[in-house]
Design an enzyme around this catalytic site. Sequence first.
Site, mmCIF file in Angstrom:
data_model
loop_
_atom_site.group_PDB
_atom_site.id
_atom_site.type_symbol
_atom_site.label_atom_id
_atom_site.label_comp_id
_atom_site.label_asym_id
_atom_site.label_seq_id
_atom_site.Cartn_x
_atom_site.Cartn_y
_atom_site.Cartn_z
ATOM 1 N N SER A 208 0.847 -1.192 0.000
ATOM 2 C CA SER A 208 0.000 0.000 0.000
ATOM 3 C C SER A 208 0.880 1.238 0.000
ATOM 4 O O SER A 208 2.108 1.150 0.077
ATOM 5 C CB SER A 208 -0.911 -0.007 1.221
ATOM 6 O OG SER A 208 -0.171 0.452 2.327
ATOM 7 N N LYS A 209 0.225 2.380 -0.072
ATOM 8 C CA LYS A 209 0.918 3.669 -0.150
ATOM 9 C C LYS A 209 1.962 3.885 0.931
ATOM 10 O O LYS A 209 2.928 4.584 0.735
ATOM 11 C CB LYS A 209 -0.105 4.795 0.004
ATOM 12 C CG LYS A 209 -0.832 5.120 -1.248
ATOM 13 C CD LYS A 209 -1.774 6.273 -0.953
ATOM 14 C CE LYS A 209 -2.770 6.410 -2.092
ATOM 15 N NZ LYS A 209 -3.892 7.244 -1.764
ATOM 16 N N ARG A 210 1.697 3.344 2.105
ATOM 17 C CA ARG A 210 2.586 3.618 3.224
ATOM 18 C C ARG A 210 3.766 2.654 3.311
ATOM 19 O O ARG A 210 4.649 2.828 4.126
ATOM 20 C CB ARG A 210 1.800 3.569 4.548
ATOM 21 C CG ARG A 210 0.889 4.767 4.755
ATOM 22 C CD ARG A 210 -0.107 4.506 5.849
ATOM 23 N NE ARG A 210 -0.891 3.298 5.587
ATOM 24 C CZ ARG A 210 -1.935 3.261 4.750
ATOM 25 N NH1 ARG A 210 -2.319 4.338 4.120
ATOM 26 N NH2 ARG A 210 -2.578 2.125 4.551
#
Length: 436
Positions: A208-210
Amino acid sequence: MIRVRFAPSPTGDLHVGGARTALFNWLYARHLGGTFILRIEDTDGARNTEEAARGILKGLRWLGLDWDEGPDVGGDYGPYFQSQRKSIYAAYFAKLEAAGRVYTEDNGAVRFKFSRTSITVHDLVCGDVTFAPTEEPDMTIRRPDGSYIFHFVNVVDDIEMRMTHVFRGEDHLSNTWKHIDLFNALGATPPTYAHIPLILNPDGTKMSKRDEGSAIEKSYMHEGFLPEAVFNYLAMLGWTPRTEGEKLSSEALVSLFDPAEIHSSNARFDMHKCQWFNAQYLRELSPEALLAAARPFLDKAGLSITNDAIAAAAVFSVKEKVSHLTEIPAWVHYFFREDYSYENDVVTKLKAKPENTTLLNAAASALATLIDWTEVSIQTAIEEAAKIASVKAGALMPLLRFALSGQARGPGVTTIAHLIGQSSTLRRIERTVLML
Ligand code: GLU
């Protein structure tokens, strides 16, 4: 003529998954002499931002992916921002209306009547995937406010922009039957699809983005990666070219690219591998190219470059020691300033032996007499000073390196001394003697 596209929705940073999708499309277009198009899918006013679109363009350019049609370059099938294509969507919407394939709900939303037949996707990566006649409710394609939804505009643009192939993330496979249903209803032939497996974290969870390594700008551009290394790594995330070795230039990857070799199982992201690639690429740069790549990081560290040739030689002297450009300033800062600090624990150790100052003074006297300041003459002078002081040159070198740089590790002493020059070398030895 092959026409492929990358069609990001500008909701945030360019992610590795998106970058790899763009890269596979680009490799395919370049391999076959086709056209690579960039289309910004910005129909969702609430979630899309211009800043995100700019960031995506910047990330793609940094990676070396150029587009033949799209934002900034134009082309025959523009505009390339979906937000500017409303009249085109209206025309296609009218076609569906004329074909009796849409109906309006009480709230004003318009739905597309599914054909409710069995639909097969002939996918280059996943093989034939057949979807049984759907039992889902008909799909909304136009909202009550008149805006169109993703599936509709995506298909219209693939028709209008004459796409022949669509490489995209596997997350879109489950909806592809809807797209094919729309193509058929509009009397158009669907492109050939290739759904690329997802990129997972090392632990197998969905990236994911993180997660580490997920954003091109933050994880790579700002962290001192070279674009060619990231390009190489991403190309091999889910594809194994048929060749020896892994370090491949973009030209080699273009000539080897074959969608039939894209893996059908998910890829695992491996930051260490990406760093390994980066270290390999860093080592191959010329001094000038390495300085050009390192310059923004030197600037950021407040190191001002007054002589490019010396700066290039300085960064080049530490290339084997680093795997990221961000590490370079710490290795070379003393080439750019006289007020470098000394590593504390080494100072303590050196202070314990008073003969160290004698040795440094002996080296300074030998170096002071040199008329030619070359690496060879410096080496000879140090060896002679060591001989006179009855120590091995090998014992004097670390002491001198520390005096000249404040660090225990670094490039060869003769390299440092040669680059900083004779007067700085003598000043630095004197400064160290006074401190010990
Ligand atoms: N805008 C879609 C996305 O970002 C593109 C889907 C497609 O490539 O067809 O996922």
